[in-house]
Design a protein around this motif. Sequence first.
Motif, PDB file in Angstrom:
ATOM      1  N   PHE A 491      28.835 -20.958 -18.710  1.00  0.00           N
ATOM      2  CA  PHE A 491      29.375 -19.637 -19.030  1.00  0.00           C
ATOM      3  C   PHE A 491      30.704 -19.489 -18.280  1.00  0.00           C
ATOM      4  CE2 PHE A 491      25.236 -19.141 -20.589  1.00  0.00           C
ATOM      5  CZ  PHE A 491      25.131 -17.973 -21.332  1.00  0.00           C
ATOM      6  N   TRP A 492      31.788 -19.285 -19.036  1.00  0.00           N
ATOM      7  CA  TRP A 492      33.129 -19.255 -18.456  1.00  0.00           C
ATOM      8  C   TRP A 492      33.711 -17.845 -18.448  1.00  0.00           C
ATOM      9  CZ3 TRP A 492      35.109 -23.599 -16.272  1.00  0.00           C
ATOM     10  CH2 TRP A 492      34.551 -24.833 -16.647  1.00  0.00           C
ATOM     11  N   ARG A 493      34.375 -17.507 -17.337  1.00  0.00           N
ATOM     12  CA  ARG A 493      35.189 -16.297 -17.267  1.00  0.00           C
ATOM     13  C   ARG A 493      36.611 -16.660 -17.668  1.00  0.00           C
ATOM     14  NH1 ARG A 493      32.186 -15.508 -12.321  1.00  0.00           N
ATOM     15  NH2 ARG A 493      33.907 -16.503 -11.192  1.00  0.00           N
ATOM     16  N   LEU A 494      37.212 -15.860 -18.526  1.00  0.00           N
ATOM     17  CA  LEU A 494      38.508 -16.210 -19.105  1.00  0.00           C
ATOM     18  C   LEU A 494      39.667 -15.398 -18.560  1.00  0.00           C
ATOM     19  CD1 LEU A 494      37.476 -16.555 -22.869  1.00  0.00           C
ATOM     20  CD2 LEU A 494      37.484 -18.312 -21.092  1.00  0.00           C
ATOM     21  N   PHE A 495      39.418 -14.253 -17.962  1.00  0.00           N
ATOM     22  CA  PHE A 495      40.509 -13.327 -17.624  1.00  0.00           C
ATOM     23  C   PHE A 495      40.637 -13.178 -16.106  1.00  0.00           C
ATOM     24  CE2 PHE A 495      38.339 -12.027 -21.537  1.00  0.00           C
ATOM     25  CZ  PHE A 495      39.337 -12.336 -22.452  1.00  0.00           C
ATOM     26  N   SER A 496      41.862 -12.968 -15.650  1.00  0.00           N
ATOM     27  CA  SER A 496      42.180 -12.799 -14.224  1.00  0.00           C
ATOM     28  C   SER A 496      41.672 -13.975 -13.404  1.00  0.00           C
ATOM     29  CB  SER A 496      41.590 -11.476 -13.686  1.00  0.00           C
ATOM     30  OG  SER A 496      42.130 -10.388 -14.398  1.00  0.00           O
ATOM     31  N   GLY A 497      42.081 -15.155 -13.806  1.00  0.00           N
ATOM     32  CA  GLY A 497      41.657 -16.361 -13.098  1.00  0.00           C
ATOM     33  C   GLY A 497      40.447 -16.981 -13.746  1.00  0.00           C
ATOM     34  N   ALA A 498      40.682 -17.858 -14.704  1.00  0.00           N
ATOM     35  CA  ALA A 498      39.575 -18.479 -15.428  1.00  0.00           C
ATOM     36  C   ALA A 498      38.751 -19.341 -14.480  1.00  0.00           C
ATOM     37  CB  ALA A 498      40.121 -19.319 -16.580  1.00  0.00           C
ATOM     38  N   SER A 499      37.432 -19.211 -14.568  1.00  0.00           N
ATOM     39  CA  SER A 499      36.541 -19.966 -13.685  1.00  0.00           C
ATOM     40  C   SER A 499      35.161 -20.026 -14.313  1.00  0.00           C
ATOM     41  CB  SER A 499      36.462 -19.320 -12.294  1.00  0.00           C
ATOM     42  OG  SER A 499      35.957 -18.002 -12.395  1.00  0.00           O
ATOM     43  N   LEU A 500      34.307 -20.853 -13.711  1.00  0.00           N
ATOM     44  CA  LEU A 500      32.936 -21.023 -14.180  1.00  0.00           C
ATOM     45  C   LEU A 500      32.073 -19.918 -13.607  1.00  0.00           C
ATOM     46  CD1 LEU A 500      30.937 -22.860 -15.737  1.00  0.00           C
ATOM     47  CD2 LEU A 500      30.578 -24.102 -13.594  1.00  0.00           C
ATOM     48  N   GLY A 501      31.412 -19.146 -14.500  1.00  0.00           N
ATOM     49  CA  GLY A 501      30.594 -18.034 -14.044  1.00  0.00           C
ATOM     50  C   GLY A 501      29.138 -18.380 -13.850  1.00  0.00           C
ATOM     51  N   ALA A 502      28.603 -19.302 -14.648  1.00  0.00           N
ATOM     52  CA  ALA A 502      27.196 -19.666 -14.532  1.00  0.00           C
ATOM     53  C   ALA A 502      26.987 -21.016 -15.193  1.00  0.00           C
ATOM     54  CB  ALA A 502      26.300 -18.611 -15.180  1.00  0.00           C
ATOM     55  N   ASN A 503      25.890 -21.661 -14.791  1.00  0.00           N
ATOM     56  CA  ASN A 503      25.562 -22.985 -15.321  1.00  0.00           C
ATOM     57  C   ASN A 503      24.056 -23.177 -15.228  1.00  0.00           C
ATOM     58  OD1 ASN A 503      24.866 -25.973 -14.562  1.00  0.00           O
ATOM     59  ND2 ASN A 503      26.736 -26.094 -15.781  1.00  0.00           N
ATOM     60  N   PHE A 504      23.436 -23.639 -16.312  1.00  0.00           N
ATOM     61  CA  PHE A 504      22.005 -23.945 -16.287  1.00  0.00           C
ATOM     62  C   PHE A 504      21.717 -24.974 -17.363  1.00  0.00           C
ATOM     63  CE2 PHE A 504      22.374 -20.627 -19.419  1.00  0.00           C
ATOM     64  CZ  PHE A 504      21.447 -20.952 -20.397  1.00  0.00           C
ATOM     65  N   THR A 505      20.529 -25.551 -17.325  1.00  0.00           N
ATOM     66  CA  THR A 505      20.112 -26.580 -18.269  1.00  0.00           C
ATOM     67  C   THR A 505      18.887 -26.094 -19.028  1.00  0.00           C
ATOM     68  OG1 THR A 505      20.927 -28.302 -16.785  1.00  0.00           O
ATOM     69  CG2 THR A 505      19.418 -28.994 -18.524  1.00  0.00           C
ATOM     70  N   PRO A 506      18.973 -25.876 -20.345  1.00  0.00           N
ATOM     71  CA  PRO A 506      17.821 -25.371 -21.110  1.00  0.00           C
ATOM     72  C   PRO A 506      16.657 -26.345 -21.147  1.00  0.00           C
ATOM     73  CG  PRO A 506      19.870 -25.103 -22.338  1.00  0.00           C
ATOM     74  CD  PRO A 506      20.180 -25.975 -21.169  1.00  0.00           C
ATOM     75  N   SER A 507      16.922 -27.623 -21.399  1.00  0.00           N
ATOM     76  CA  SER A 507      15.857 -28.612 -21.544  1.00  0.00           C
ATOM     77  C   SER A 507      15.702 -29.392 -20.259  1.00  0.00           C
ATOM     78  CB  SER A 507      16.174 -29.568 -22.708  1.00  0.00           C
ATOM     79  OG  SER A 507      15.251 -30.631 -22.731  1.00  0.00           O
ATOM     80  N   THR A 508      14.470 -29.507 -19.766  1.00  0.00           N
ATOM     81  CA  THR A 508      14.234 -30.291 -18.560  1.00  0.00           C
ATOM     82  C   THR A 508      14.422 -31.775 -18.826  1.00  0.00           C
ATOM     83  OG1 THR A 508      11.882 -30.266 -19.090  1.00  0.00           O
ATOM     84  CG2 THR A 508      12.683 -28.605 -17.544  1.00  0.00           C
ATOM     85  N   GLY A 509      14.424 -32.171 -20.093  1.00  0.00           N
ATOM     86  CA  GLY A 509      14.710 -33.554 -20.435  1.00  0.00           C
ATOM     87  C   GLY A 509      16.182 -33.859 -20.472  1.00  0.00           C
ATOM     88  N   LYS A 510      17.021 -32.846 -20.173  1.00  0.00           N
ATOM     89  CA  LYS A 510      18.482 -32.988 -20.131  1.00  0.00           C
ATOM     90  C   LYS A 510      19.054 -33.468 -21.458  1.00  0.00           C
ATOM     91  CE  LYS A 510      18.507 -33.861 -15.149  1.00  0.00           C
ATOM     92  NZ  LYS A 510      17.056 -33.720 -15.001  1.00  0.00           N
ATOM     93  N   ALA A 511      18.425 -33.027 -22.559  1.00  0.00           N
ATOM     94  CA  ALA A 511      18.966 -33.349 -23.876  1.00  0.00           C
ATOM     95  C   ALA A 511      20.251 -32.566 -24.098  1.00  0.00           C
ATOM     96  CB  ALA A 511      17.944 -33.017 -24.963  1.00  0.00           C
ATOM     97  N   GLN A 512      21.268 -33.228 -24.634  1.00  0.00           N
ATOM     98  CA  GLN A 512      22.570 -32.601 -24.845  1.00  0.00           C
ATOM     99  C   GLN A 512      22.452 -31.438 -25.825  1.00  0.00           C
ATOM    100  OE1 GLN A 512      25.217 -33.683 -23.216  1.00  0.00           O
ATOM    101  NE2 GLN A 512      26.959 -32.712 -24.198  1.00  0.00           N
ATOM    102  N   VAL A 513      23.025 -30.299 -25.461  1.00  0.00           N
ATOM    103  CA  VAL A 513      23.062 -29.146 -26.365  1.00  0.00           C
ATOM    104  C   VAL A 513      24.063 -29.441 -27.477  1.00  0.00           C
ATOM    105  CG1 VAL A 513      23.645 -26.696 -26.559  1.00  0.00           C
ATOM    106  CG2 VAL A 513      22.386 -27.535 -24.564  1.00  0.00           C
TER     107      VAL A 513
END
Length: 762
Positions: A491-513
């Motif tokens: 999840f990316w923030r785009l305004f006033s300094g773009a940065s990464l807002g959050a990160n998680f993995t839906p599948s515990t098998g690490k299958a590519q989304v």
Amino acid sequence: MSLASVGELLRTWKKMPKVENMPSIAIHNAMASPNVKYIRWKVHGDWVTQLNYYDSMKIIISSSNHEPTALVIGKEQNSWHGGCAMGTTNIKQKMETIRNVREHVRSKKCQAAHALPQRRADCDQTVFCVYKGVKAFSFCKRKNLLLTGGKDRIIRVWSPYLPGKPTGMLRSHTAPVIYIHIAEENRVLSMSSDNTVKIWDLETHSCCFTASSKASGIKGELTACLYLPGPRALCVATDTVAFLHLKLRPVPESHLELSHQEPVVCCGYNPTFRHVVSCSEASMVKVWDCETGRQLSEFVGAHGHAGITCLTFDSSGRRLITGGRDGCLKIWSYNNGYCVHTLQHEEEKSEICDCTYMEVNQNKCIIAVGWDRRINVYFDVPRDFHHFWKPQPCWQDDLNQGHKEDILCVAQCPPFLLATSSYDGEIIVWNVISGHMYCKLNTPGSSYGPDHGEGPDLSVSCLAFLKTRAVKLDSVAASLIANGPGGSVNFWRLFSGASLGANFTPSTGKAQVSCIAVTAGDELAYLADQQGFVHVYDVQKYGLWGSELQAPKKVTFWRAHVSTVTALELIEEESILLSSSLDRTVRLWSKDGAHIGTFGQKSLWDIFTPVSWSHPRVPFESLTDPQSMPAHLVLDIDAPDGHTAERQEQERATITEEETRPSNLQSPEDSIVEAEAKVDREQWSAFSHGRSVWENMPEPGWPRIYQTLRCHEVACVSAPGEKPDVSAIASDLFHVNVLTRDREAALPERSFLPTAVSPPEL
């Protein structure tokens, strides 16, 4: 060159001066030895590109870029002087020939090496004249076939006895063909200089499979190819060595419902006509009625022999726009399959990966991205009656600061935001009105990369705007969702300094989304992965006030397909979900995961009548696929990765027990049964150590826990073949039943399996 006394000869040569750390000897020096026989003959008018000797037929086949002598089949001669490999079976004649050659070599020595080679007689060779010459060929004695390929990108099929005209042509390569091999099962493998591998059917002369360099992972300049029949693998040598294993797809089972005969690469919903359009690898377009699942029309060869990669609709919904591997965009009147316009560069034919239709300041345009690493904008001018349209000049920021790798995805957020992502993990947000770059995001590295030290796969192949946040230009909230390495979602923030807002993995098998879809109000996010699962998350407040350390709340998940999901689209007005996959199916779902139907199935449905939806509510192949099986202690041993991933998903849930029972059960046995059921639940809880069934089971009425039966050994069993006791016949059965029930009530314990009871005595 024929060598005699090889051991002694090689020992002598090993003492020769070294060139690049290897003992070397010139041919004219080797000729001076009495153990060396050397001949040469003139065959071609240009460089020899390939040379093969077939011992079973005693022939030599060679090819060249020289058109008049593109391929020559030389017959074996009975004399070395004639210019072929071995001599005659007449020993005396053979020895005489060798003696003459030896005397000739000794007399001429070095001068003979520089003498002009002789040409062979026309009766001793068969010459094939091929346009632009031949770079590669393959000969099969069993099928009596000869295949050639060269600079003109065409594979020709010949009879070796008829050099005048080929019997067939295989057209699909977009670069010179540099390797051909006739494999088993009437299959032909070919490879071109752009590292594209194709498999052909010799019976129909059609292309069965195409693997691009991106799909196969082959990079660098091709230097050598070899087909290994044992492992059925194509060995390709470039900067590295790659093995491409040939796996034949199994014949589809008769009970499986398929939408296409080839993998489905994209699909879309047209709200104007309430149609679903799907496209397959075979460049076939099918149109379906969304309300019933009935097929309305289809047309093939939309992009010729090239596959379709993406699709979109114009703002009116009357025209379909498709992009293909041939580097073209095509605008269709898709009801009748008529191509209205073709959009392409004059020279470049790089593959198109994604496209979108956008309105900017009342100007309508089509935006396409792909392997040319540029953002191509085509204005949609209704009054332009030309068939071919050219793109607008590239933005200056795109030329100077644009992507350095192939662009894989494009997403829009009206009125002016556009996001693109590339193979190296770079995401760029653009202002479409000015053509300037708004911000640039770089996907963080991950430890989930491939083995062998190559580093993680950072490619970003799907994007989705949270539009309610992006239009407000909120500087704190995350406004863009993108997939990442190791099956993660960013999840990316785009305004006033773009940065990464959050990160998680839906599948515990690490299958590519592989696909992302968000509801209109940004309440729910649907994430589909390469294992065919669809995960639903509540993101209404996620990342709204800053960075998040935990994953959002998971609403539900289900197995929609048994292969990679290639498209996911929400149809908001009907509260349904559309999906397509490489397993050749296109399906409709309710928002909570109920299976409405698979396009192409025999029975139609009505999306407004749930009773008409597909039964069972989970597709058959999803139920029977090994990765869909629930976790069990027995399955933990030597379980594959797919089982482990699914088991970990289930371990996140908690066991829910239903302690209440209906109050109308007043039998004397109820207390015993209830007590035993409670013991069973406690034993199951202790056995499973926290495992449970899926917490969000879409089928109503399914049990919340697994039920178990305790098995007891039978106390006594009648001997096989023993005659039954019929003495109770004509007795007072009421009295017998009363005695039996009194005896059973006196038992201290009751099992789920009845024990054998001796006949009552009267």
